[in-house]
Design a protein around this motif. Sequence first.
Motif, PDB file in Angstrom:
ATOM      1  N   VAL A 297      46.641  39.996  40.009  1.00 11.89           N
ATOM      2  CA  VAL A 297      45.487  39.198  40.400  1.00 11.89           C
ATOM      3  C   VAL A 297      44.341  39.538  39.454  1.00 11.89           C
ATOM      4  CG1 VAL A 297      43.826  38.711  42.265  1.00 11.89           C
ATOM      5  CG2 VAL A 297      46.181  39.318  42.834  1.00 11.89           C
ATOM      6  N   LEU A 298      43.516  38.537  39.149  1.00 15.06           N
ATOM      7  CA  LEU A 298      42.296  38.769  38.373  1.00 15.06           C
ATOM      8  C   LEU A 298      41.100  38.540  39.296  1.00 15.06           C
ATOM      9  CD1 LEU A 298      41.469  38.062  34.796  1.00 15.06           C
ATOM     10  CD2 LEU A 298      39.958  36.982  36.461  1.00 15.06           C
ATOM     11  N   VAL A 299      40.178  39.494  39.317  1.00 18.23           N
ATOM     12  CA  VAL A 299      38.909  39.332  40.028  1.00 18.23           C
ATOM     13  C   VAL A 299      37.861  39.049  38.968  1.00 18.23           C
ATOM     14  CG1 VAL A 299      37.120  40.483  41.389  1.00 18.23           C
ATOM     15  CG2 VAL A 299      39.538  40.821  41.964  1.00 18.23           C
ATOM     16  N   ALA A 300      37.158  37.926  39.114  1.00 18.28           N
ATOM     17  CA  ALA A 300      36.142  37.524  38.138  1.00 18.28           C
ATOM     18  C   ALA A 300      34.764  37.539  38.786  1.00 18.28           C
ATOM     19  CB  ALA A 300      36.439  36.125  37.601  1.00 18.28           C
ATOM     20  N   VAL A 301      33.847  38.297  38.193  1.00 20.17           N
ATOM     21  CA  VAL A 301      32.452  38.303  38.627  1.00 20.17           C
ATOM     22  C   VAL A 301      31.741  37.271  37.764  1.00 20.17           C
ATOM     23  CG1 VAL A 301      30.345  39.663  38.868  1.00 20.17           C
ATOM     24  CG2 VAL A 301      32.584  40.740  39.257  1.00 20.17           C
ATOM     25  N   ILE A 302      31.243  36.218  38.391  1.00 24.09           N
ATOM     26  CA  ILE A 302      30.649  35.126  37.614  1.00 24.09           C
ATOM     27  C   ILE A 302      29.160  34.948  37.935  1.00 24.09           C
ATOM     28  CG2 ILE A 302      32.859  33.965  37.276  1.00 24.09           C
ATOM     29  CD1 ILE A 302      31.861  31.852  39.365  1.00 24.09           C
ATOM     30  N   ASP A 303      28.445  36.054  38.151  1.00 25.41           N
ATOM     31  CA  ASP A 303      26.998  35.967  38.322  1.00 25.41           C
ATOM     32  C   ASP A 303      26.377  35.755  36.956  1.00 25.41           C
ATOM     33  OD1 ASP A 303      26.634  36.214  41.049  1.00 25.41           O
ATOM     34  OD2 ASP A 303      26.881  38.382  40.976  1.00 25.41           O
ATOM     35  N   TYR A 304      25.847  34.581  36.752  1.00 18.43           N
ATOM     36  CA  TYR A 304      25.261  34.243  35.465  1.00 18.43           C
ATOM     37  C   TYR A 304      23.892  33.636  35.678  1.00 18.43           C
ATOM     38  CZ  TYR A 304      28.207  30.271  36.930  1.00 18.43           C
ATOM     39  OH  TYR A 304      28.881  29.317  37.643  1.00 18.43           O
TER      40      TYR A 304
END
Length: 147
Positions: free
Chosen positions: A71-78
């Motif tokens: 699984v990939l966990v992506a933090v996408i706070d931009y």
Amino acid sequence: MTKKIYLASPFFDDEQINRVKQVESALAANDTVASFFSPRLNQHEEFELFSEPWRQATYAGDVKAIESADVLVAVIDYEDNQVDPGTAWEFGYAVAKGIPVIVLKEKSGAVNLMMGVPLQAYFTNIEDIQHYNFDELKTVPFSGEIF
């Protein structure tokens, strides 16, 4: 069964570094996570930062870690609509390889279409990552604004 996780996240300023450290702690505390790979913790310090050998080792190491992840966990706070290109690439590569992607976005705002549609689960709190069952991979769709 427990999962191997790849953590995709920007870590270029203090806010981002603090957030990714918190996500690393949440993953470490999650009983359904066997291990996680965080590029922040795998910087190939044997090479000069940004040198050609560092670039090659970093790229190859990250690709190998994504390919071996469950699984990939992506933090996408931009900021605004400026998605971190490295995180976006890791996200897309995982999707192309058939690896489920869990998204964390603590900041409010729209999500890029190419991230909002293929994700497996969408969370707005780090605690959700700590308590998510990575073995079950329950679907939590994104239903907010898309750009």
